[in-house]
Scaffold this active site. Structure first.
Site, PDB file in Angstrom:
ATOM      1  N   CYS A  96      74.815  -9.016  91.695  1.00 38.38           N
ATOM      2  CA  CYS A  96      75.881 -10.001  91.528  1.00 38.38           C
ATOM      3  C   CYS A  96      76.812  -9.628  90.377  1.00 38.38           C
ATOM      4  O   CYS A  96      77.908 -10.193  90.233  1.00 38.38           O
ATOM      5  CB  CYS A  96      75.302 -11.391  91.287  1.00 38.38           C
ATOM      6  N   HIS A 108      64.472  -8.674  92.437  1.00 35.73           N
ATOM      7  CA  HIS A 108      64.325  -9.975  91.776  1.00 35.73           C
ATOM      8  C   HIS A 108      62.972 -10.632  92.068  1.00 35.73           C
ATOM      9  O   HIS A 108      62.219 -10.962  91.159  1.00 35.73           O
ATOM     10  CB  HIS A 108      65.464 -10.893  92.191  1.00 35.73           C
TER      11      HIS A 108
END
Length: 442
Positions: free
Chosen positions: A42, A10
């Site tokens: 996630c 990320h």
């Protein structure tokens, strides 16, 4: 200018895409030990539960897309060592085994985190599975097809989401945690009691307040989980007990927290001015405690990665810190929190007061209303807001984003009591639930 980026999930992806736009003449090289970038871990529970059918949909960027931006994407390249004094990195090509040494003007360390793996007997048994990356996601789905009994170790967000997914698949699910409550880092007892009741009603076995001491197997495959309070037969174990920063490359070369999280200033600079860091490898400035802490969240990572690019040459945009704001949906419960729980504040030595209210989300004359449970935590002396939690079948999680802004800006309960919120019977009451909680605190 020659820029090297180590790691590209990320924070790395955010930094690289922005740097390619801001510095078109720079030579940007990414070294990533995997063959993918930007995997949204996630979403693993969503894939396990069948909400996301194709695990490949959990990527939002590809090495090819980075290459199109002019970035030299070196996939399956493992950085073995960094010398910040010489400004060099030593790298192994995992496909060929060859090693090379590269130089940089600016180094961006976005090496992320890795699951904590306890040194326990039987940890090497087949079907004892981690939950972090793309390969883990595929392995969990494949192994779950042949498992009837699934044990999840760790009752944080990832663990709870997996428990729901496995239960909805018809598995016999056991949830083990050494704390006496689920989600204790995010929620106080009035909230976790609702979550535990929901799980128990669905047939999930809660084995709380006990510690895993090992695993026993048959024919090389896990057969039971041994704890300080009993053993649990199982076909598959998923470990979700937390993360540690991947920062060995810079150990002794930049300032770190005791757990190895890299310390950065408000411009994402480490103690070495030519080394920047972002994401799960870093500590963040935690506004509720006004100090640095380790809070690995994708939201923190993308913000920090973007700020690295903005501040690479000239300090320009400051990081505003974080409240650790997060949310989860469990069955039909919408839950979110920000800042400190009451217990965490007390553990930190802060004298706090709290207000917990439960009321209907809309006027009683509306044809459909839902209960909302809201708690705010504030400094007893100053009235400064430092935490909040919400739970409802109605989706009121955005109220926690609002309170995150309030905490970030140092607002008090008195100020919150009279903030201008709109009223419309389809959505709320004349006094918004946030106003109501603050007014009760006053």
């Amino acid at each position: 200018m020659k820029i090297i980026v180590i790691g590209c999930t990320h924070a790395g992806t955010a930094a690289v895409t922005q740097m390619a736009l801001l510095y078109p003449d720079a030579e940007i090289t990414v070294y990533e030990r995997n063959d993918t970038v930007s995997f949204l871990s996630c979403g693993i529970a969503l894939h396990v539960g069948g909400v996301v059918k194709d695990v490949d949909e959990l990527f939002y960027a590809t090495p090819a897309q980075l290459a199109e931006l002019g970035v030299a994407t070196r996939m399956r390249h493992d950085v073995l060592a960094v010398d910040t004094a010489a400004k060099t990195v030593r790298v192994r090509n995992l496909n060929t085994g060859d090693t090379l040494t590269d130089t940089y003007d600016k180094l961006v360390v976005t090496t992320g985190s890795w699951p904590i793996i306890p040194n326990l007997p039987g940890i090497e048994l087949d079907n004892v599975q981690l939950c972090k990356n793309y390969s883990h996601a595929k392995a969990i789905v494949a192994k779950a097809e042949r498992a009837n009994r699934v044990t999840v170790v760790g009752a944080g967000y990832i663990g709870i989401e997996l428990v729901e997914a496995f239960e909805q698949m018809g598995k016999q699910v056991t949830l083990i945690d050494n704390a006496d409550r689920v989600l204790f880092k995010y929620l106080d007892p009035a909230f976790t009691e609702r979550v535990e009741a929901e799980l128990a009603e669905r047939g999930v076995k809660l084995a709380l307040d006990r510690t895993v001491t090992g695993f026993q197997g048959e024919n090389g495959r896990v057969a039971s989980v041994v704890t300080t309070d009993g053993s649990y037969e199982t076909d598959l174990v998923i470990l979700c007990i937390g993360f540690r920063p991947n920062t060995e490359l810079l150990k002794g070369q930049v300032d770190m927290l005791p757990n190895g999280a890299i310390m950065t200033d408000e411009y994402m600079r480490t103690s070495n001015p030519d080394v920047f860091a972002a994401g799960d490898s870093c500590a963040v400035y935690y506004n509720p405690l006004q100090t640095h802490a380790y809070i690995p969240l994708a939201t923190n990572a993308v913000r920090m990665g973007t700020l690295v690019a903005r501040n690479l040459l000239v300090p320009t945009v400051q990081y505003m810190g974080t409240q650790g704001t997060s949310g989860i949906r469990l069955y039909d419960l919408n839950i979110a929190s920000t800042g400190l729980t009451e217990q965490a504040a007390l553990d930190a030595g802060i004298h706090v007061k709290t207000v917990t209210i439960e009321e209907e989300d809309r006027p009683g004359f509306m044809p459909h209303v839902e209960k909302v449970l809201l708690k705010i935590v504030y400094d007893e002396t100053t009235g400064r807001l430092i935490g909040a939690q919400v739970l409802s079948k109605a989706d009121l999680t955005q109220s926690i984003n609002t309170l995150s802004v309030c905490i970030q800006n140092g607002m008090t309960v008195e100020q919150l009591g009279f903030v201008d919120f709109f009223f419309q019977p389809h959505f709320n009451k004349p006094w918004n639930v946030l106003n109501r909680a603050a007014l009760q605190a006053m």
